[in-house]
Design a protein around this motif. Sequence first.
Motif, mmCIF file in Angstrom:
data_model
loop_
_atom_site.group_PDB
_atom_site.id
_atom_site.type_symbol
_atom_site.label_atom_id
_atom_site.label_comp_id
_atom_site.label_asym_id
_atom_site.label_seq_id
_atom_site.Cartn_x
_atom_site.Cartn_y
_atom_site.Cartn_z
ATOM 1 N N ASP A 1 3.561 -1.460 7.551
ATOM 2 C CA ASP A 1 3.303 -1.664 8.977
ATOM 3 C C ASP A 1 2.237 -0.711 9.503
ATOM 4 N N GLU B 1 -4.756 -3.769 7.160
ATOM 5 C CA GLU B 1 -4.947 -5.171 6.789
ATOM 6 C C GLU B 1 -5.516 -5.292 5.386
ATOM 7 N N ASN C 1 -2.831 -4.264 2.876
ATOM 8 C CA ASN C 1 -1.806 -5.289 2.732
ATOM 9 C C ASN C 1 -2.304 -6.485 1.921
ATOM 10 N N THR D 1 5.824 -4.274 -1.200
ATOM 11 C CA THR D 1 6.180 -4.553 0.193
ATOM 12 C C THR D 1 5.033 -4.173 1.107
ATOM 13 N N ARG D 2 4.637 -5.124 1.956
ATOM 14 C CA ARG D 2 3.576 -4.847 2.934
ATOM 15 C C ARG D 2 3.977 -3.657 3.805
ATOM 16 N N ARG E 1 6.996 1.904 7.259
ATOM 17 C CA ARG E 1 7.713 0.625 7.175
ATOM 18 C C ARG E 1 8.812 0.616 8.225
ATOM 19 N N ILE F 1 -1.958 -5.386 -1.539
ATOM 20 C CA ILE F 1 -0.546 -5.349 -1.926
ATOM 21 C C ILE F 1 -0.084 -6.753 -2.308
#
Length: 85
Positions: free
Chosen positions: A52, A28, A31, A49-50, A67, A34
């Motif tokens: 996962d 978290e 991200n 790009t975030r 990702r 990012i």
Amino acid sequence: MIAADFLELLCCPETHQPLVEIDPALIESLNARIVAGTVRNRAKQPVVTRIDGGLMREDRKYLYPIRGDIPVLLVDEAIPLDNLS
């Protein structure tokens, strides 16, 4: 989440150190950075790009992003962790 038996097969492509999944709280935080545009990968390119999830090297220096449930085990795509924790 990576299956434990699959994770045991993975290692850092550079040093061959074992990899461990990182805490969702760090994902978290990463991200958020990012989205803010402050994260660069090992090749000094902005990460846009975030992610996962992530796999961290045993020495805790780099994170390999996950990702779409696929670990991206490319040295240049690794994210340095020295300024993220």
